[in-house]
Motif scaffolding. Structure first.
Motif, PDB file in Angstrom:
ATOM      1  N   UNK A  91       0.847  -1.188   0.000  1.00  0.00           N
ATOM      2  CA  UNK A  91       0.000   0.000   0.000  1.00  0.00           C
ATOM      3  C   UNK A  91       0.880   1.235   0.000  1.00  0.00           C
ATOM      4  N   UNK A  92       0.815   2.075  -1.032  1.00  0.00           N
ATOM      5  CA  UNK A  92       1.636   3.278  -1.050  1.00  0.00           C
ATOM      6  C   UNK A  92       1.334   4.197   0.131  1.00  0.00           C
ATOM      7  N   UNK A  93       0.059   4.263   0.534  1.00  0.00           N
ATOM      8  CA  UNK A  93      -0.285   5.119   1.667  1.00  0.00           C
ATOM      9  C   UNK A  93       0.353   4.594   2.943  1.00  0.00           C
ATOM     10  N   UNK A  94       0.296   3.287   3.147  1.00  0.00           N
ATOM     11  CA  UNK A  94       0.859   2.717   4.362  1.00  0.00           C
ATOM     12  C   UNK A  94       2.368   2.906   4.400  1.00  0.00           C
ATOM     13  N   UNK A  95       3.029   2.716   3.266  1.00  0.00           N
ATOM     14  CA  UNK A  95       4.477   2.885   3.221  1.00  0.00           C
ATOM     15  C   UNK A  95       4.869   4.320   3.526  1.00  0.00           C
ATOM     16  N   UNK A  96       4.072   5.257   3.062  1.00  0.00           N
ATOM     17  CA  UNK A  96       4.375   6.662   3.295  1.00  0.00           C
ATOM     18  C   UNK A  96       4.128   7.069   4.734  1.00  0.00           C
ATOM     19  N   UNK A  97       3.291   6.352   5.454  1.00  0.00           N
ATOM     20  CA  UNK A  97       2.896   6.762   6.800  1.00  0.00           C
ATOM     21  C   UNK A  97       3.437   5.893   7.918  1.00  0.00           C
ATOM     22  N   UNK A  98       4.319   4.970   7.628  1.00  0.00           N
ATOM     23  CA  UNK A  98       4.775   4.143   8.726  1.00  0.00           C
ATOM     24  C   UNK A  98       6.132   3.537   8.477  1.00  0.00           C
ATOM     25  N   UNK A 103       4.507  -1.592   9.397  1.00  0.00           N
ATOM     26  CA  UNK A 103       4.000  -2.359   8.256  1.00  0.00           C
ATOM     27  C   UNK A 103       3.993  -3.856   8.551  1.00  0.00           C
ATOM     28  N   UNK A 104       5.036  -4.333   9.214  1.00  0.00           N
ATOM     29  CA  UNK A 104       5.101  -5.748   9.560  1.00  0.00           C
ATOM     30  C   UNK A 104       3.989  -6.115  10.524  1.00  0.00           C
ATOM     31  N   UNK A 105       3.797  -5.281  11.542  1.00  0.00           N
ATOM     32  CA  UNK A 105       2.726  -5.553  12.503  1.00  0.00           C
ATOM     33  C   UNK A 105       1.350  -5.441  11.857  1.00  0.00           C
ATOM     34  N   UNK A 106       1.159  -4.448  10.996  1.00  0.00           N
ATOM     35  CA  UNK A 106      -0.134  -4.295  10.322  1.00  0.00           C
ATOM     36  C   UNK A 106      -0.433  -5.513   9.451  1.00  0.00           C
ATOM     37  N   UNK A 107       0.586  -6.012   8.759  1.00  0.00           N
ATOM     38  CA  UNK A 107       0.394  -7.197   7.915  1.00  0.00           C
ATOM     39  C   UNK A 107       0.050  -8.413   8.769  1.00  0.00           C
ATOM     40  N   UNK A 108       0.745  -8.549   9.910  1.00  0.00           N
ATOM     41  CA  UNK A 108       0.468  -9.679  10.800  1.00  0.00           C
ATOM     42  C   UNK A 108      -0.929  -9.557  11.402  1.00  0.00           C
ATOM     43  N   UNK A 109      -1.294  -8.361  11.830  1.00  0.00           N
ATOM     44  CA  UNK A 109      -2.638  -8.151  12.383  1.00  0.00           C
ATOM     45  C   UNK A 109      -3.709  -8.454  11.341  1.00  0.00           C
ATOM     46  N   UNK A 110      -3.419  -8.148  10.089  1.00  0.00           N
ATOM     47  CA  UNK A 110      -4.369  -8.390   9.009  1.00  0.00           C
ATOM     48  C   UNK A 110      -4.706  -9.852   8.812  1.00  0.00           C
ATOM     49  N   UNK A 111      -3.876 -10.733   9.332  1.00  0.00           N
ATOM     50  CA  UNK A 111      -4.122 -12.163   9.192  1.00  0.00           C
ATOM     51  C   UNK A 111      -4.948 -12.741  10.336  1.00  0.00           C
ATOM     52  N   UNK A 112      -5.238 -11.918  11.341  1.00  0.00           N
ATOM     53  CA  UNK A 112      -6.072 -12.372  12.459  1.00  0.00           C
ATOM     54  C   UNK A 112      -7.543 -12.165  12.134  1.00  0.00           C
ATOM     55  N   UNK A 155      -0.004 -14.504  16.382  1.00  0.00           N
ATOM     56  CA  UNK A 155       0.942 -13.484  15.924  1.00  0.00           C
ATOM     57  C   UNK A 155       2.378 -13.996  16.017  1.00  0.00           C
ATOM     58  N   UNK A 156       2.690 -14.755  17.057  1.00  0.00           N
ATOM     59  CA  UNK A 156       4.034 -15.338  17.177  1.00  0.00           C
ATOM     60  C   UNK A 156       4.318 -16.281  16.003  1.00  0.00           C
ATOM     61  N   UNK A 157       3.310 -17.069  15.629  1.00  0.00           N
ATOM     62  CA  UNK A 157       3.459 -17.968  14.479  1.00  0.00           C
ATOM     63  C   UNK A 157       3.678 -17.174  13.197  1.00  0.00           C
ATOM     64  N   UNK A 158       2.869 -16.157  12.990  1.00  0.00           N
ATOM     65  CA  UNK A 158       2.937 -15.356  11.769  1.00  0.00           C
ATOM     66  C   UNK A 158       4.279 -14.640  11.664  1.00  0.00           C
ATOM     67  N   UNK A 159       4.721 -14.054  12.761  1.00  0.00           N
ATOM     68  CA  UNK A 159       5.939 -13.244  12.736  1.00  0.00           C
ATOM     69  C   UNK A 159       7.208 -14.092  12.718  1.00  0.00           C
ATOM     70  N   UNK A 160       7.141 -15.307  13.207  1.00  0.00           N
ATOM     71  CA  UNK A 160       8.307 -16.190  13.195  1.00  0.00           C
ATOM     72  C   UNK A 160       9.506 -15.545  13.857  1.00  0.00           C
TER      73      UNK A 160
END
Length: 169
Positions: A91-98, A103-112, A155-160
């Motif tokens: 996401x260009x907006x996400x990359x510009x704002x974080x 981004x890593x946490x947002x991606x991991x949260x998105x899988x919950x 989240x621990x599984x996702x983040x490895x």
């Protein structure tokens, strides 16, 4: 007229924080904007009643509760039309704002699942107690603890190897 000005002041001072919470819950820039707009519209409809009964912290809590319930309600409605992706799209907006961490946490949260994501956001990013989260979500404190435990394990599984990011929450 006074009602509108008072509400506008409240909304403009809270919109950014509500957007941050909404974005972390849903993981989509535009949906987060819609969630905040819907939550504020619902509050505006009952603003005179809210202003008479609530102090500033109470209004903030009410705004988060409306936001959370709007998010969960929309997720239930959209569940059947969602498309599961193997990876989160950039996401260009996400990359510009974080940062990369966000981004890593947002991606991991998105899988919950939505309720699990909401518990993690409210507990660790908004720093609410178990009881406060239970009250906002309309569930028991035990259910919050259970969702929280399962969410952190997932989240621990996702983040490895990146799971030390969880300690920064």
């Amino acid at each position: 007229m006074e009602r509108a000005l008072e509400f506008e002041e409240f909304a403009s001072s809270r919109t950014r924080r509500l957007f941050q919470v909404a974005y972390l819950m849903c993981g989509d820039w535009h949906q987060a904007q819609d969630l905040v707009q819907t939550a504020l519209a619902k509050m505006f409809a009952v603003w005179p009643r809210l202003r008479r009964r609530e102090d500033e912290p109470g209004l903030d809590a009410y705004a988060r509760t409306v936001l959370l319930r709007t998010y969960l309600s929309q997720r239930r409605l959209k569940r059947s039309t969602e498309v599961v992706l193997a990876e989160m799209p950039d996401s260009p907006q996400a990359a510009a704002h974080g940062s990369d961490l966000k981004l890593t946490l947002a991606a991991a949260l998105g899988q919950l699942p939505p309720r699990n994501r909401a518990v993690v956001v409210l507990r660790y990013l908004e720093d609410h107690s178990i009881e406060a989260v239970a009250d906002m979500m309309g569930i028991s404190a035990g259910a919050v603890k259970s969702l929280n435990t399962r969410s952190l394990a997932r989240l621990r599984e996702i983040l490895g190897e990146d799971r030390e990011l969880l300690f920064r929450l």
